[in-house]
Design a protein around this motif. Structure first.
Motif, mmCIF file in Angstrom:
data_model
loop_
_atom_site.group_PDB
_atom_site.id
_atom_site.type_symbol
_atom_site.label_atom_id
_atom_site.label_comp_id
_atom_site.label_asym_id
_atom_site.label_seq_id
_atom_site.Cartn_x
_atom_site.Cartn_y
_atom_site.Cartn_z
ATOM 1 N N PHE A 150 -54.273 100.731 49.990
ATOM 2 C CA PHE A 150 -55.078 101.133 51.160
ATOM 3 C C PHE A 150 -56.403 101.737 50.868
ATOM 4 N N SER A 151 -57.000 101.593 49.622
ATOM 5 C CA SER A 151 -58.239 102.269 49.476
ATOM 6 C C SER A 151 -58.943 101.256 48.305
ATOM 7 N N LYS A 152 -60.419 101.160 48.502
ATOM 8 C CA LYS A 152 -61.156 100.667 47.919
ATOM 9 C C LYS A 152 -61.674 100.874 46.593
ATOM 10 N N ALA A 153 -61.290 102.317 46.405
ATOM 11 C CA ALA A 153 -61.802 103.418 45.278
ATOM 12 C C ALA A 153 -61.325 102.679 43.992
ATOM 13 N N VAL A 154 -62.342 102.371 43.033
ATOM 14 C CA VAL A 154 -62.136 101.843 41.638
ATOM 15 C C VAL A 154 -62.256 103.106 40.722
#
Length: 378
Positions: free
Chosen positions: A139-143
């Motif tokens: 549930f996070s777009k952090a890469v």
């Protein structure tokens, strides 16, 4: 009407009890309001986040430190270090060339023993690592850019995740999670989900659960158990070999060293069966993981070869030079001829005159009696 009057009376009694309650008497509501104002001011002073120094959240458990060193390995190393120091303290009492031989013998023997025990607790029989850009959490777009590692041991697996750099998205990315075969991997995986571990760790751990289509848990678990059992058997053979080296049966000590090497090779063969499983794809971002033999496996191979060489050399030399081998190992064989030996000495002639005279008279009497018996026969 009587019922309504009764209800009003009860309400009046409740109001009187509320007014007499200690909370109303101490005026706690103004204090709560003041605490709320103070906490709001603290939040704004900290930059709008409920954190203290170093980004620690006071209302959540502290972040776990990454796994650094196994306590079991530390205990084993300390025990064998004490044994090594104890034996080396005896060496000054050994004279001559035997001191060098005993030093070499103690060091080699303790090295084999510590390797056989330590290999049961190491987590790098097989390893795989890859650097990739992967999603950090659900549930996070952090890469994040990190190095993902899988370390396989006899007791379980270690999954590592280390950021490159370590500090990214305002968080220290340095994880090392253990999943042991001794307990349910499914429960450990569920606990990891509750703790909110990063996606790469959960993805690899999920491959080793019972519900996974890969079915890795069965082969990895039983291969590790059989390998560990063979290593402990090799350790027992090593103990017996050391006992036999202190006895006049050097040949059997060589046989036990060969048996030690044999069980080490059996443990390696047991662990190698993990590669007989149908390969399961570990995809991390655009990269993939593939395990291969690592340090512990090659150390086991070197130790097995060392034990085999020692055993064969001892057996060969004992067959060719048995007496010399017993002399080198400071052991001997009881011989009946050694009990009967002659030596020079000095006797007190004055003390032995009476004994010699008595012996001469006895021998004279015996010869005289023999002569008399001959005459009577004639």
């Amino acid at each position: 009407m009587q019922i309504k009057a009764f209800i009003r009376k009860c309400d009046r009694l409740k109001d009187e009890r509320r007014e007499d309650h200690p909370i109303f008497r101490t005026h706690i509501f103004p204090c709560c309001f003041a605490a709320l104002v103070a906490s709001t001011a603290l939040v704004h002073a900290c930059g709008g986040k409920m954190t203290f120094y170093d980004g620690i959240y006071p209302f959540y458990p502290l972040q776990r430190s990454p796994f650094i060193f196994d306590i079991s390995l530390l205990v084993v190393i300390l025990v064998f270090s004490v044994l090594a120091v104890s034996f080396l303290l005896i060496l000054p009492g050994i004279r001559g060339k035997s001191r060098l031989f005993w030093t070499f013998r103690i060091i080699i023997s303790l090295f084999i023993g510590v390797v056989l025990v330590v290999l049961n607790f190491t987590g790098d029989w097989a390893e795989a690592s890859v650097k990739a850009n992967a999603s950090y959490k659900s549930f996070s777009k952090a890469v994040v850019s990190a190095e993902v590692g899988l370390h396989v041991g006899l007791y379980g697996i270690n999954i590592t995740l280390k950021g490159d750099p370590v500090l990214q998205i305002n968080e220290t990315i340095d994880y090392n999670e253990i999943f042991r075969w001794s307990s349910s991997v499914d429960e450990q995986y569920g606990d990891a989900l509750e703790r909110g571990l990063p996606n790469p760790i959960l993805y690899i751990a999920e491959k080793f659960t019972h519900n996974s289509a890969c079915g890795l848990i069965y082969q990895y678990r039983y291969s590790g158990r059989f390998a560990s059992a063979n290593l402990w058997t090799a350790f027992c053979c090593w103990l017996v070999a050391n006992i036999l080296f202190s006895m006049p049966v050097i040949l059997y000590a060589g046989y036990m060293m060969i048996a030690t090497a044999t069980f080490i090779f059996f443990s390696m063969a047991s662990f190698s069966t993990i590669f007989n499983v149908t390969p399961c794809d570990f995809s991390i971002g655009a990269e993939s993981l593939r395990t291969d033999y690592s340090h512990s496996f090659w150390i086991a191979l070197a130790t097995g070869l060392l034990c085999a060489v020692i055993g064969l050399v001892v057996v060969l030399l004992d067959c060719l030079f048995p007496a010399r081998m017993r002399e080198v190992f400071s052991v001997g064989v009881d011989n009946e001829d050694d009990e009967c030996h002659t030596s020079e000495g000095y006797l007190n002639s004055g003390f032995l005159e009476g004994v010699i005279y008595d012996d001469n008279t006895q021998t004279g009497n015996v010869s005289l009696s023999q002569q008399i018996t001959k005459l009577t026969r004639l």
